[in-house]
Motif scaffolding. Structure first.
Motif, short mmCIF file in Angstrom:
data_model
loop_
_atom_site.label_atom_id
_atom_site.label_comp_id
_atom_site.label_asym_id
_atom_site.label_seq_id
_atom_site.Cartn_x
_atom_site.Cartn_y
_atom_site.Cartn_z
N VAL A 158 38.96 42.02 43.83
CA VAL A 158 39.46 42.16 43.85
C VAL A 158 40.39 41.38 42.71
CG1 VAL A 158 41.74 41.86 44.01
CG2 VAL A 158 41.00 42.60 46.34
N LYS A 159 39.81 40.14 42.61
CA LYS A 159 40.67 39.18 40.59
C LYS A 159 39.90 40.36 39.49
CE LYS A 159 39.40 34.82 43.63
NZ LYS A 159 38.34 33.84 43.92
N LYS A 160 38.70 41.07 40.05
CA LYS A 160 37.53 41.37 38.55
C LYS A 160 38.52 43.01 38.70
CE LYS A 160 32.65 39.54 38.84
NZ LYS A 160 31.39 39.67 39.05
N ALA A 161 38.92 43.16 39.92
CA ALA A 161 39.66 44.52 39.79
C ALA A 161 41.20 44.41 38.56
CB ALA A 161 39.99 45.47 40.51
N ALA A 162 41.10 43.26 39.14
CA ALA A 162 42.60 42.22 38.42
C ALA A 162 42.13 42.72 37.12
CB ALA A 162 43.26 41.08 38.81
N SER A 199 45.74 46.92 30.43
CA SER A 199 46.97 46.38 29.40
C SER A 199 47.10 45.77 28.16
CB SER A 199 48.00 46.34 30.96
OG SER A 199 47.19 44.76 30.55
N LYS A 200 46.55 45.52 28.16
CA LYS A 200 46.72 45.04 26.40
C LYS A 200 46.07 45.60 25.43
CE LYS A 200 48.55 41.25 27.09
NZ LYS A 200 49.82 40.52 26.50
N LEU A 201 45.23 47.15 26.28
CA LEU A 201 44.32 47.61 24.90
C LEU A 201 45.24 48.32 24.99
CD1 LEU A 201 42.65 48.46 23.28
CD2 LEU A 201 41.05 49.37 25.05
N GLY A 202 45.95 49.05 25.89
CA GLY A 202 47.02 50.60 26.47
C GLY A 202 48.41 50.02 25.33
N GLU A 203 49.05 49.00 25.31
CA GLU A 203 50.17 48.25 24.31
C GLU A 203 49.16 47.89 22.92
OE1 GLU A 203 50.90 45.01 26.69
OE2 GLU A 203 51.43 45.99 28.30
N GLU A 204 48.17 47.68 22.50
CA GLU A 204 47.58 47.73 21.20
C GLU A 204 47.92 46.33 21.15
OE1 GLU A 204 49.70 50.87 18.64
OE2 GLU A 204 48.46 52.15 19.61
N GLU A 230 41.97 51.98 35.31
CA GLU A 230 43.13 52.17 35.42
C GLU A 230 43.80 50.37 35.20
OE1 GLU A 230 45.49 54.55 39.33
OE2 GLU A 230 43.21 54.63 39.79
N VAL A 231 45.52 50.58 34.84
CA VAL A 231 46.34 49.53 35.06
C VAL A 231 47.10 49.34 37.05
CG1 VAL A 231 48.01 48.05 34.58
CG2 VAL A 231 46.50 49.10 33.09
N LYS A 232 46.42 48.36 37.39
CA LYS A 232 46.82 48.78 39.01
C LYS A 232 47.82 47.34 38.88
CE LYS A 232 42.66 51.16 41.15
NZ LYS A 232 41.49 50.76 41.98
N PRO A 233 49.64 47.35 39.29
CA PRO A 233 50.18 46.82 38.56
C PRO A 233 49.94 45.71 39.89
CG PRO A 233 51.43 49.00 37.98
CD PRO A 233 49.48 48.63 38.56
N HIS A 234 49.72 46.64 41.53
CA HIS A 234 49.84 45.55 42.71
C HIS A 234 48.62 44.53 42.57
CE1 HIS A 234 46.75 48.97 43.80
NE2 HIS A 234 45.99 47.52 43.93
N LEU A 235 47.17 45.05 41.98
CA LEU A 235 46.31 43.91 41.98
C LEU A 235 46.93 43.20 40.99
CD1 LEU A 235 42.83 45.78 41.80
CD2 LEU A 235 44.28 44.95 43.67
N LEU A 236 47.71 42.83 39.32
CA LEU A 236 48.03 42.02 39.06
C LEU A 236 48.91 41.14 39.72
CD1 LEU A 236 48.61 44.27 36.37
CD2 LEU A 236 46.63 43.05 35.52
N SER A 281 33.11 48.50 26.41
CA SER A 281 33.02 49.67 27.44
C SER A 281 34.54 49.55 27.79
CB SER A 281 32.89 48.41 28.36
OG SER A 281 32.68 48.90 29.56
N GLU A 282 34.17 51.23 28.56
CA GLU A 282 35.66 52.09 28.67
C GLU A 282 35.55 51.34 30.53
OE1 GLU A 282 37.58 55.27 29.70
OE2 GLU A 282 36.71 54.38 27.91
N ALA A 283 34.72 51.06 31.13
CA ALA A 283 34.91 50.33 32.21
C ALA A 283 35.31 48.93 32.70
CB ALA A 283 32.94 50.18 33.52
N VAL A 284 35.12 48.10 31.62
CA VAL A 284 36.16 47.57 31.61
C VAL A 284 37.70 47.27 31.16
CG1 VAL A 284 36.58 44.33 31.01
CG2 VAL A 284 34.30 45.76 31.46
N PHE A 285 37.65 48.12 29.73
CA PHE A 285 38.83 47.87 28.67
C PHE A 285 39.21 49.61 28.32
CE2 PHE A 285 36.57 44.46 27.43
CZ PHE A 285 37.62 43.72 26.57
#
Length: 206
Positions: free
Chosen positions: A105-109, A116-121, A27-33, A20-24
């Motif tokens: 916030v939890k779901k967005a994080a 981020s894991k998918l983007g880093e392969e 946008e990676v948001k470091p402040h939420l992480l 899913s594009e919406a889940v994987f």
């Protein structure tokens, strides 16, 4: 829509899965992480540290020496925080460190962490472990075939074969999809999703 190869325990491609594009692909948001990881670690704190303040220290009812004439600094009690064995000033007391974070916030994080894991392969979809018995050696052999020794394994439902085989392996954690969290995703180098867990994760975070 991201597409990822599905591999078997021998690291051979056996199919593909559309993520899913919406889940994987969020946008990676470091402040939420950061916010969610701090909250998770705060929840884990026991909050049992306790020190005695001046009035709780035993003894000290009698004035150590008279007020004047001794040449020493005046003192009224052996319980003074300035004395060894005395009370503690502003020391910790038992408390609850937990607080609330909005579900959104939890779901967005979580979406950010997965993306981020998918983007880093560093995200792999596995067909299954196919273990015949509860045996750590077989579990480690599968990880060795996948060229990883530091990973979070996410399974769709309770599975004694996988959970008990992997519980003593260092730098590896087996987690059910329902317990997926930001801290564990970021803590381990690779994320290993069993194919059956993907649909459940997408349904929970869509």
């Amino acid at each position: 829509m991201p597409t990822l190869d599905v591999i078997d325990r021998n690291n051979q491609k056996v199919g593909q899965v559309e993520l899913s594009e919406a889940v994987f692909g969020a946008e990676v948001k470091p402040h939420l992480l950061h916010e969610v990881v701090v909250w998770q670690l705060a929840k884990r704190r026991a909050g049992t540290a306790c020190t005695k303040i001046r009035k709780e220290v035993r003894g000290g009812g009698r004035k150590p020496w008279r007020q004047k004439g001794t040449g020493r600094a005046r003192s009224g009690s052996r319980r003074s925080p300035l004395w060894r064995g005395g009370g503690t000033i502003f020391g910790p007391k038992p408390r609850d460190y937990n607080y609330t974070v909005p579900k959104k916030v939890k779901k967005a994080a979580l979406r950010s962490a997965l993306s981020s894991k998918l983007g880093e392969e560093k995200l792999t979809v596995l067909k299954g472990f196919d273990l015949e018995s509860i045996k750590t050696k077989d579990f480690v052999a599968v990880l060795s075939n996948l060229s990883t020794s530091d990973c979070l394994v996410v399974i769709p439902t309770a599975d004694d074969m996988v959970e008990k085989s992997g519980r003593n392996v260092p730098k590896v954690k087996v987690l059910r999809a329902e317990g997926l969290n930001v801290y564990d995703i970021l803590k381990y180098d690779r994320l290993l999703l069993l194919e059956g867990a993907v649909a459940g994760i997408e349904e929970a975070l869509s």
